[in-house]
Design a protein around this motif. Structure first.
Motif, PDB file in Angstrom:
ATOM      1  N   ASP A   1       0.859  -1.183   0.000  1.00  0.00           N
ATOM      2  CA  ASP A   1       0.000   0.000   0.000  1.00  0.00           C
ATOM      3  C   ASP A   1       0.898   1.236   0.000  1.00  0.00           C
ATOM      4  OD1 ASP A   1      -2.492   1.194  -0.041  1.00  0.00           O
ATOM      5  OD2 ASP A   1      -3.216   0.035   1.670  1.00  0.00           O
ATOM      6  N   ALA A   2       0.468   2.268  -0.714  1.00  0.00           N
ATOM      7  CA  ALA A   2       1.264   3.483  -0.845  1.00  0.00           C
ATOM      8  C   ALA A   2       0.505   4.683  -0.315  1.00  0.00           C
ATOM      9  CB  ALA A   2       1.617   3.710  -2.315  1.00  0.00           C
TER      10      ALA A   2
ATOM     11  N   CYS B   1      10.278  -0.847   2.834  1.00  0.00           N
ATOM     12  CA  CYS B   1       9.783   0.517   2.646  1.00  0.00           C
ATOM     13  C   CYS B   1      10.490   1.176   1.467  1.00  0.00           C
ATOM     14  CB  CYS B   1      10.066   1.291   3.936  1.00  0.00           C
ATOM     15  SG  CYS B   1       9.675   3.030   3.810  1.00  0.00           S
ATOM     16  N   ALA B   2       9.733   1.528   0.436  1.00  0.00           N
ATOM     17  CA  ALA B   2      10.296   2.235  -0.716  1.00  0.00           C
ATOM     18  C   ALA B   2       9.888   3.707  -0.622  1.00  0.00           C
ATOM     19  CB  ALA B   2       9.792   1.609  -2.012  1.00  0.00           C
TER      20      ALA B   2
ATOM     21  N   THR C   1       5.857   3.670  -0.308  1.00  0.00           N
ATOM     22  CA  THR C   1       5.196   2.406  -0.638  1.00  0.00           C
ATOM     23  C   THR C   1       5.761   1.328   0.274  1.00  0.00           C
ATOM     24  OG1 THR C   1       5.031   3.106  -2.938  1.00  0.00           O
ATOM     25  CG2 THR C   1       4.660   0.769  -2.476  1.00  0.00           C
TER      26      THR C   1
ATOM     27  N   THR D   1       5.520  -2.659   1.731  1.00  0.00           N
ATOM     28  CA  THR D   1       5.013  -4.020   1.626  1.00  0.00           C
ATOM     29  C   THR D   1       5.248  -4.674   2.976  1.00  0.00           C
ATOM     30  OG1 THR D   1       5.546  -4.111  -0.719  1.00  0.00           O
ATOM     31  CG2 THR D   1       5.204  -6.218   0.398  1.00  0.00           C
TER      32      THR D   1
ATOM     33  N   ASN E   1      -1.595  -2.646  -5.832  1.00  0.00           N
ATOM     34  CA  ASN E   1      -2.227  -1.440  -5.321  1.00  0.00           C
ATOM     35  C   ASN E   1      -2.122  -0.373  -6.406  1.00  0.00           C
ATOM     36  OD1 ASN E   1      -3.300   0.132  -2.988  1.00  0.00           O
ATOM     37  ND2 ASN E   1      -1.439   1.309  -3.335  1.00  0.00           N
TER      38      ASN E   1
ATOM     39  N   THR F   1       7.678  -5.346  -4.915  1.00  0.00           N
ATOM     40  CA  THR F   1       8.353  -6.126  -3.881  1.00  0.00           C
ATOM     41  C   THR F   1       8.300  -7.571  -4.328  1.00  0.00           C
ATOM     42  OG1 THR F   1       7.718  -4.569  -2.166  1.00  0.00           O
ATOM     43  CG2 THR F   1       8.398  -6.763  -1.437  1.00  0.00           C
TER      44      THR F   1
END
Lengths: 316, 316
Positions: free
Chosen positions: A43-44, A85-86, A130, A132, B120, B132
């Motif tokens: 989710d972003a 975490c991106a 973003t 995951t 997403n 990911t």
């Protein structure tokens, strides 16, 4: 070591070292095999879509980015384990703000004992995060598809506060209980685990109860009846939005649960013992119709849900 | 079902149905526990940072977004298993282009038998794709830290083509073998698995050999000596860039491997049998110095590596 690499190191320094075979810094993280099945979500949160930098502190943004993912893990009844975490950062993004993001995110990560095992930085015009996240199941997953006619509908917490918080922010207010719920959603992780022992179906309410109940009904092949008078609304939401507009408000991140009637008493007792507030709001029905009843028992048409693409940007 | 939900369904329709306990469409995907440890990576491609929509087709972008993640899985010696995909799309993003993204991504996913298990969509000003991906290990992970003095350095494929491709694109060219390598990097998945039986350390070359060799050396606590004359350069790269500039070029997504000398013959034979091209380019040394030798044996200072934050946007 400069540029991308030192940013990563500064960000990581806010998190406890992950106790995994290989943590951040290699091409991949390495995670020991789990006993239970893995729940995975991505989710972003995007600047000017899910937040603005005027109305949200960096800590708020870091919190929210992780919270929306934890909420998905909670909705399956899983225990949070690890996340990656991106970050996409504008070129001029101040280091002070980066520390704020890390602080907000790491505080929530510590609370739920979820380990940051990897990440990625890129430059971008707008800030986005973003995540995951993965959780482990002890038992079967709590999916959306197990609801049956006659099962009772429950939800956690209160409805519509995040929407009211957005309205407050748009009107220039900077502080209210509703704004706090918009900035700092609370993922219902403990309740999700508890509910997975009782519920036939569950999901989190991210797009508004009206729309999300529709998803649960479609996945379960059932209809639903919701009593407007039973919806848990704060006095502020009751006055400012009313039940029908609260139904359409997104971003509450409460849980919506279907409980077989024979388990309802035990579920309510378990929630009371655990200090988890849940409210019975209706029941699943045969057929495909989703109806709302007002306090006089009359049918009301459900309002449209919250959808980023059709409803536009909530904070502009 | 409109807006975000129908976009997701249209995107998913290009991928084979994932054979997992719960696939896309619920709050999380559910994945059965694996026998081996899991390798997890997250990597994003962002418009005007990693690609432009003028120079890359939608298929190219979809391919590249997954390829850079598969390259990380390859670098650990793991077998690709599943991935999740977060798309941030401009509001006016044409559905034709979305289908192109899905086609490019799904073709590569099929080739490597990796399942799309969740995703997403959000709206954003610029197009970005954050993936990911997870792979499973059969044996120990191929990390960056196992290299020892005396171990031989190998790399796969050729060096500098992606950089040359970028230069070609910037000069207005639209077709060359180098441009293909920039648009469609080839993740060395089979070689990674093979190499994990022989190598003491490994990683993928995403930021340029000069910089990535530095990371491997730092993680392993060693120095290195690279022979410029041994670098695998295509004739086009040799003429247009030369060895020193090829060393600084990013985005090759070849593998860099350290092989203990007593295993080198067996490794080379296994590569030859498997049709995997590898070239011996130098060796690890005691101390921390990283040196390049020109064909006459003279020392050359390594050029700076490729870093999005310090080097700016590669395609503008």
């Amino acid at each position: 070591m400069r540029g991308e690499f030192s940013l990563i190191e500064r960000f990581l320094s806010f998190f406890p070292r992950a106790r995994v075979p290989v943590g951040p810094g290699d091409d991949c993280a390495v995670l020991a095999p789990t006993r239970g099945a893995l729940c995975v979500t991505t989710d972003a949160v995007v600047e000017n879509v899910h937040f603005t930098r005027e109305a949200f502190s960096a800590e708020d943004i870091g919190h929210k980015a992780l919270a929306v993912n934890l909420s998905d893990l909670a909705a399956m009844g899983s225990t949070p384990r690890w996340f990656v975490c991106a970050l996409a950062l504008p070129k001029d993004f101040p280091e002070r703000e980066l520390r704020g993001l890390a602080r907000g995110m790491s505080a929530l990560a510590r609370e739920h004992r979820i380990a940051l095992v990897g990440g990625n930085f890129t430059s971008a015009h707008e800030l986005s995060i973003t995540i995951t996240a993965a959780g482990e199941l002890q038992g079967p997953a709590l999916t959306r598809s197990g609801g049956r006619p006659g099962h009772l509908l429950y939800m956690s917490g209160e409805l519509g506060d995040a929407r009211l918080g957005l309205i407050h922010l748009q009107s220039g207010k900077r502080r209210s209980p509703a704004i706090l719920r918009q900035r700092r959603p609370i993922p219902r992780v403990a309740l999700g685990r508890l509910a997975s022992r009782f519920a036939s179906a569950g999901m989190d309410i991210s797009d508004g109860l009206a729309q999300d109940l529709g998803h649960l009904c479609e996945a379960s092949g059932v209809g639903a009846e919701v009593e407007l008078a039973h919806l848990p609304l704060s006095p502020a939401v009751r006055v400012a939005l009313g039940a029908e507009r609260a139904l359409a408000g997104g971003e509450d991140y409460e849980l919506l649960l279907a409980i077989p009637p024979e388990r309802a008493k035990a579920f309510e007792r378990a929630c009371a013992r655990a200090g988890q507030r849940v409210t019975r709001i209706g029941r699943l029905t045969r057929g495909r119709r989703r109806v709302l009843r007002d306090p006089e028992g009359r049918l009301v048409t459900p309002p449209p849900g919250f959808d980023h693409f059709t409803r536009g940007r909530p904070v502009d």
